[in-house]
Design a protein around this motif. Structure first.
Motif, short mmCIF file in Angstrom:
data_model
loop_
_atom_site.label_atom_id
_atom_site.label_comp_id
_atom_site.label_asym_id
_atom_site.label_seq_id
_atom_site.Cartn_x
_atom_site.Cartn_y
_atom_site.Cartn_z
N MET A 232 0.84 -1.19 0.00
CA MET A 232 0.00 0.00 0.00
C MET A 232 0.87 1.24 0.00
SD MET A 232 -3.08 -1.04 2.59
CE MET A 232 -4.04 -2.53 2.31
N LYS A 233 0.50 2.21 -0.80
CA LYS A 233 1.30 3.42 -0.95
C LYS A 233 0.53 4.63 -0.43
CE LYS A 233 3.72 6.23 -4.38
NZ LYS A 233 4.01 6.40 -5.82
N LEU A 234 1.12 5.32 0.53
CA LEU A 234 0.47 6.51 1.07
C LEU A 234 0.52 7.65 0.05
CD1 LEU A 234 -0.77 7.73 3.73
CD2 LEU A 234 1.47 8.74 4.10
N LYS A 235 -0.62 8.28 -0.20
CA LYS A 235 -0.69 9.42 -1.13
C LYS A 235 -0.67 10.75 -0.38
CE LYS A 235 -1.02 8.63 -4.85
NZ LYS A 235 0.02 8.26 -5.83
N ARG A 236 -1.45 10.84 0.71
CA ARG A 236 -1.50 12.09 1.48
C ARG A 236 -1.76 11.78 2.95
NH1 ARG A 236 -5.59 16.20 -1.44
NH2 ARG A 236 -6.86 14.32 -1.62
N LEU A 237 -1.17 12.61 3.81
CA LEU A 237 -1.44 12.56 5.24
C LEU A 237 -1.98 13.93 5.64
CD1 LEU A 237 0.71 11.05 8.05
CD2 LEU A 237 -0.13 13.39 8.26
N PHE B 20 -10.49 19.56 14.07
CA PHE B 20 -11.62 19.36 14.97
C PHE B 20 -12.68 18.50 14.29
CE2 PHE B 20 -15.71 20.29 16.87
CZ PHE B 20 -15.41 20.16 18.21
N PRO B 21 -13.08 17.40 14.92
CA PRO B 21 -12.43 16.84 16.12
C PRO B 21 -11.05 16.30 15.78
CG PRO B 21 -14.10 15.34 15.29
CD PRO B 21 -14.24 16.58 14.47
N PRO B 22 -10.12 16.25 16.74
CA PRO B 22 -8.74 15.90 16.43
C PRO B 22 -8.63 14.52 15.78
CG PRO B 22 -8.92 16.77 18.65
CD PRO B 22 -10.32 16.57 18.16
N GLY B 23 -7.76 14.42 14.80
CA GLY B 23 -7.56 13.14 14.15
C GLY B 23 -6.53 13.24 13.04
N ILE B 24 -6.18 12.10 12.48
CA ILE B 24 -5.25 12.00 11.36
C ILE B 24 -5.97 11.27 10.24
CG2 ILE B 24 -3.04 11.09 10.56
CD1 ILE B 24 -2.10 11.16 13.48
N LEU B 25 -5.90 11.79 9.02
CA LEU B 25 -6.51 11.13 7.86
C LEU B 25 -5.40 10.70 6.92
CD1 LEU B 25 -8.85 12.99 9.01
CD2 LEU B 25 -9.78 12.93 6.69
N LEU B 26 -5.41 9.42 6.57
CA LEU B 26 -4.44 8.85 5.66
C LEU B 26 -5.14 8.49 4.36
CD1 LEU B 26 -2.75 6.37 8.16
CD2 LEU B 26 -2.06 8.73 7.68
N GLU B 27 -4.64 8.99 3.25
CA GLU B 27 -5.17 8.60 1.94
C GLU B 27 -4.11 7.74 1.27
OE1 GLU B 27 -6.84 10.56 -2.25
OE2 GLU B 27 -6.17 11.85 -0.61
N TYR B 28 -4.46 6.51 0.93
CA TYR B 28 -3.48 5.59 0.39
C TYR B 28 -4.05 4.83 -0.80
CZ TYR B 28 -6.08 2.02 3.01
OH TYR B 28 -7.06 1.19 3.49
N GLU B 29 -3.16 4.19 -1.55
CA GLU B 29 -3.53 3.47 -2.76
C GLU B 29 -3.16 2.01 -2.61
OE1 GLU B 29 -1.69 3.79 -7.01
OE2 GLU B 29 -3.15 5.41 -6.77
N ALA B 30 -4.09 1.13 -2.90
CA ALA B 30 -3.86 -0.30 -2.86
C ALA B 30 -4.45 -0.93 -4.11
CB ALA B 30 -4.48 -0.92 -1.60
N ASP B 31 -3.62 -1.62 -4.88
CA ASP B 31 -4.07 -2.26 -6.12
C ASP B 31 -4.76 -1.28 -7.05
OD1 ASP B 31 -3.11 -4.73 -5.17
OD2 ASP B 31 -4.99 -5.11 -4.10
N GLY B 32 -4.25 -0.06 -7.09
CA GLY B 32 -4.78 0.94 -8.00
C GLY B 32 -6.03 1.65 -7.53
N VAL B 33 -6.53 1.32 -6.33
CA VAL B 33 -7.75 1.94 -5.79
C VAL B 33 -7.38 2.80 -4.59
CG1 VAL B 33 -10.02 1.50 -4.78
CG2 VAL B 33 -9.12 -0.03 -6.55
N ARG B 34 -7.93 4.00 -4.54
CA ARG B 34 -7.65 4.90 -3.42
C ARG B 34 -8.59 4.64 -2.25
NH1 ARG B 34 -4.95 10.68 -4.53
NH2 ARG B 34 -3.52 10.04 -6.18
N HIS B 35 -8.00 4.67 -1.04
CA HIS B 35 -8.76 4.46 0.19
C HIS B 35 -8.37 5.54 1.18
CE1 HIS B 35 -9.76 0.31 -1.13
NE2 HIS B 35 -8.52 0.32 -1.61
#
Length: 236
Positions: free
Chosen positions: A22-27, A32-47
């Motif tokens: 899996m390849k991370l695209k954006r962090l 608010f509310p506090p959190g971290i969002l990870l956008e990643y690519e797996a098998d050509g599909v973004r999650h």
């Protein structure tokens, strides 16, 4: 609040295990509310993966919180290098330390639509914004140049409400007096989905933080939850 939160991201990036498929695209930081969002690519599909930090405060120990996240929810993807996280921390620090604006001044006047506006909103970065109008269109604008990027045509009545999918801002949802909502690509201006089912005017719209769901409210007295991928109503 932002400085320890940025330090947490840096620690999280250094400490997390790596899963090479899996390849991370954006962090992204969610303030608010506090959190971290990870956008990643797996098998050509973004999650997207959301790590909630609902109890995080300025007094929260950074190392202990980061270690707890990794133990409980180890991410199955490769995270950015420490220098990348440090650069984000530097930008957050600069924003925090910048003096507050002393006032407001007029930047531009745009002759946006043929008929009066109903609504407008900016993306998180502030470089693009949306307008809706009684002329049954919505438009996407470059906030710096004032240039019209896309005209969203397809509704049959007033476009009353609209929103970006924050913080990504690659999708737009519009609600109309024609009793439908539409989901658009913010990059191309093409309509992706039409959400039909309300029996009254659609007067409010929103995306979930991971863009998998959309919500609409209507003058028919109901609110609906939609699957963005299929366009199906999943709750009412």
């Amino acid at each position: 609040f932002l400085l320890p939160f940025a330090s947490l991201v840096a620690h999280y990036s250094r400490s997390a295990p790596i899963y090479r498929l899996m390849k991370l695209k954006r962090l992204l930081l969610r303030y608010f509310p506090p959190g971290i969002l990870l956008e990643y690519e797996a098998d050509g599909v973004r999650h997207t993966k959301t790590v909630d930090l609902l109890d995080f405060t300025v007094e929260t120990p950074i190392d202990a919180t980061a270690d707890a996240i990794i133990r409980q929810e180890p991410p199955s993807l490769s995270l950015p290098t420490p220098p990348c996280a440090e650069r984000r921390s530097t930008r957050l620090r600069a924003r925090l330390l910048a003096p507050p604006p002393s006032g407001f001044e007029l930047q531009k006047v745009l002759r946006a639509h043929l008929l009066p506006l109903t609504n407008c909103c900016f993306n998180k970065g502030g470089d693009r914004f949306l307008t809706g109008s009684y002329d049954i269109t919505a438009k996407i604008w470059d906030a710096v140049s004032g240039k019209e990027l896309h005209c969203l045509e397809g509704h049959e009545n007033v476009v009353y409400c609209l929103a970006f999918n924050q913080p990504f801002a690659d999708r737009v949802i519009t609600g109309s007096f024609d009793r439908t909502a539409k989901i658009w690509s913010a990059e191309t201006g093409q309509c992706i989905r039409t959400l039909s089912g309300h029996t009254g005017e659609v007067v409010c719209v929103a995306f979930s933080p991971d863009t998998t769901r959309a919500a609409t409210g209507s003058m028919d007295g109901t609110a609906r939850l939609w699957d963005v991928e299929s366009g199906q109503c999943i709750a009412q």
